[in-house]
Design an enzyme around this catalytic site. Structure first.
Site, short mmCIF file in Angstrom:
data_model
loop_
_atom_site.label_atom_id
_atom_site.label_comp_id
_atom_site.label_asym_id
_atom_site.label_seq_id
_atom_site.Cartn_x
_atom_site.Cartn_y
_atom_site.Cartn_z
N LEU A 57 0.82 -1.22 0.00
CA LEU A 57 0.00 0.00 0.00
C LEU A 57 0.85 1.27 0.00
O LEU A 57 1.87 1.35 0.68
CB LEU A 57 -0.93 0.03 1.22
N HIS A 98 -3.53 4.18 -2.27
CA HIS A 98 -4.43 3.19 -1.65
C HIS A 98 -5.04 3.78 -0.38
O HIS A 98 -6.22 3.59 -0.10
CB HIS A 98 -3.66 1.93 -1.26
N GLN A 133 -4.49 -12.37 -13.10
CA GLN A 133 -4.39 -11.14 -13.90
C GLN A 133 -2.96 -10.84 -14.35
O GLN A 133 -2.71 -9.79 -14.93
CB GLN A 133 -4.98 -9.95 -13.14
N GLU A 173 -8.77 5.99 -10.36
CA GLU A 173 -8.77 6.32 -11.79
C GLU A 173 -7.40 6.10 -12.42
O GLU A 173 -7.26 6.13 -13.64
CB GLU A 173 -9.18 7.78 -12.00
N SER A 178 2.41 4.13 -7.53
CA SER A 178 2.15 2.75 -7.94
C SER A 178 3.02 1.84 -7.10
O SER A 178 4.18 2.19 -6.80
CB SER A 178 2.52 2.58 -9.43
N ARG A 216 4.43 -0.61 -8.20
CA ARG A 216 5.54 -0.99 -9.09
C ARG A 216 6.65 0.07 -9.12
O ARG A 216 7.74 -0.22 -9.61
CB ARG A 216 5.03 -1.28 -10.49
#
Ligand code: AMP
Length: 282
Positions: A36, A40, A64, A151, A188, A190
């Site tokens: 997180l 988040h 996914q 979004e 992100s 990532r």
């Protein structure tokens, strides 16, 4: 700070939700893959205002991820996640294992069509089937009144809205704005993969979509010209561009001239890390 109640099995999660519903409580739900960050946490804080009870899920969903993707090395930090979740008053963290979510013999997958095609749907075959299926399962287990999504993952949000409408799922979907680092890079999980030098270059994706926004604000309405301004801000800084496209903000259909609300969406690799971003135009 009150701690977050951790639930690991679908049966226990459903029983908890059933009891909350029986008490007339409104359940607000934030599904995540963990690791997180402040983006988040902003969803959880918004959920806190929306519901009597806030449920977070943490599940790195294998269906996914493509075979060449980062499933095995996806960042995981359950203790850190629980502390962040507690800081904004999250009631429950649902943290199932893979075998809880996909027991042997599972055969049902959700295939959202047009809105899941193109963009990340084209670059990550099967990705949105995995997303739609796991979100449908989580909705079935948690039975939220409202679910909040970022979004930042614009196409994912459109896919989920479509699925919920098409399958008459009794849940409200709320989209929330993208939280960014101080230089504009979209937060992100990532981003943790980036080396310091890559982190410096990664902001080019934000600069690219911003450049298109500025040109739109200056009056340009041609999609080709807007995409061109994004590409020229990005191309020498990122290592590979997956796509930069302008789509209708509702249907996600391609647009040539921007007469209705639209969105510019971009995906690019910085080193081995694939990052996405988007911005609304109009
Ligand atoms: P993930 O853990 O990446 O699957 O993301 C879980 C949820 O957080 C999704 O609804 C994402 O769209 C949302 N999210 C991810 N990054 C951000 C961000 N930078 N700002 C706001 N929401 C985000």
């Amino acid at each position: 700070m009150p701690s977050v109640h951790v639930i690991t099995t679908p049966a226990a999660m459903s029983a908890w939700s059933e009891a909350a519903r029986a008490r007339g409580e409104r359940i607000a739900f934030v599904p995540t893959m963990g690791a997180l960050h402040a983006g988040h946490v902003s969803l959880l804080a918004a959920a806190r205002k929306q519901g009597d009870r806030v449920v977070l899920s943490i599940f790195v969903n294998p269906t996914q991820f493509g075979p060449q993707e980062d499933l095995a090395r996806y960042p995981r930090d359950l203790d850190g996640d629980l502390a962040k979740a507690a800081s904004v008053g999250t009631d429950v963290a649902f943290v199932p294992g893979v075998a809880d979510m996909y027991p042997p013999g599972a055969q049902t997958f959700i295939d959202v069509r047009e809105v899941a095609q193109g963009l990340c749907g084209e670059r990550r075959p099967g990705h949105f089937t995995g997303v739609a299926t796991v979100v449908a399962k989580l909705f079935g287990i948690v039975r939220p009144h409202v679910a909040l999504f970022g979004e930042k993952d614009f196409q994912q949000l459109a896919v989920i809205r479509r699925m919920v409408a098409d399958l008459n799922m009794p849940v409200e979907i709320e989209g929330r704005p993208t939280l960014r680092e101080s230089d504009g890079l979209a937060m992100s999980s990532r981003n943790a993969y980036l080396s310091p030098a890559e982190r410096g270059r990664a902001v080019a994706i934000f600069r690219g979509v911003s450049a298109a926004c500025e040109r739109f604000a200056a009056g340009e309405r041609g999609a080709i010209a807007l995409v061109e301004s994004a590409l020229s801000a990005m191309k020498d800084r990122v290592d590979r561009i997956d796509y930069v496209e302008i789509r209708d903000a509702e249907s996600l259909r391609p647009v040539e001239r921007l007469e209705k609300p639209a969105v510019i969406l971009a995906a690019a690799f910085v080193g081995a890390t694939r990052l996405i971003d988007n911005m609304r135009l109009g």
